[in-house]
Design a protein around this motif. Structure first.
Motif, short mmCIF file in Angstrom:
data_model
loop_
_atom_site.label_atom_id
_atom_site.label_comp_id
_atom_site.label_asym_id
_atom_site.label_seq_id
_atom_site.Cartn_x
_atom_site.Cartn_y
_atom_site.Cartn_z
N HIS A 158 -2.35 -48.88 -38.63
CA HIS A 158 -1.57 -48.74 -37.40
C HIS A 158 -0.82 -50.02 -37.05
O HIS A 158 -1.31 -51.11 -37.29
N GLU B 169 -5.66 -41.91 -31.80
CA GLU B 169 -4.30 -42.38 -32.01
C GLU B 169 -3.64 -42.73 -30.68
O GLU B 169 -2.96 -43.75 -30.56
N LEU C 60 -4.20 -44.42 -39.60
CA LEU C 60 -4.62 -45.09 -38.37
C LEU C 60 -5.13 -46.50 -38.66
O LEU C 60 -4.95 -47.41 -37.86
#
Length: 145
Positions: free
Chosen positions: A81, A130, A78
């Motif tokens: 990302h 997310e 993450l």
């Protein structure tokens, strides 16, 4: 002292006596004396434990923390990302989560604990995080909900 307060004192005294009798009955019925000191030897005698603390410890038991490592990996992903504008908003949350998971992993490595259930706790939060990071336009996401 009024008659009313005197009768209240008598009722309270009777209630205390009944409570004491009830406690004695529970202690006798369960063979567990609640008023004894709680050192491990007395606890083992009073509760009738069948195994000693030494018998409960098994050196061959290994800690189970792979799920915690998987959570750390998810947080690291993450952090990388593709939606760079959203990463800025969640950097503190991700870094804080990583540091907490590292501490948990460190403690687990020194124990014999199984962290499988513990690792399930943050799964929904990570999924929501997310999802938030995948949003391209905040206004469109708000309209969609």
């Amino acid at each position: 002292v009024s008659d009313w307060s005197e009768s209240q004192k008598q009722k309270l005294s009777i209630a205390h006596e009944k409570a004491h009798e009830l406690l004695a009955a529970v202690e006798a019925g369960t063979k567990w004396n609640l008023t004894q000191a709680y050192d491990i030897q007395k606890l083992m005698r009073v509760c009738g434990l069948e195994m000693t603390v030494r018998e409960l410890y098994r050196p061959e038991d290994k800690p189970q923390f792979m799920d915690i490592i998987a959570l750390k990996k998810t947080l690291q992903e993450l952090k990388q990302h593709r939606n760079k504008t959203r990463i800025v908003s969640f950097t503190g949350t991700i870094d804080n989560g990583l540091s907490k998971l590292e501490k948990v992993e460190e403690e687990l490595r020194r124990s014999q604990l199984d962290a499988t259930e513990l690792a399930q706790v943050p799964v929904n939060v990570l999924k929501n995080l997310e999802d938030c990071m995948n949003v391209q336009n905040v206004q469109a996401a708000l309209v969609g909900n």
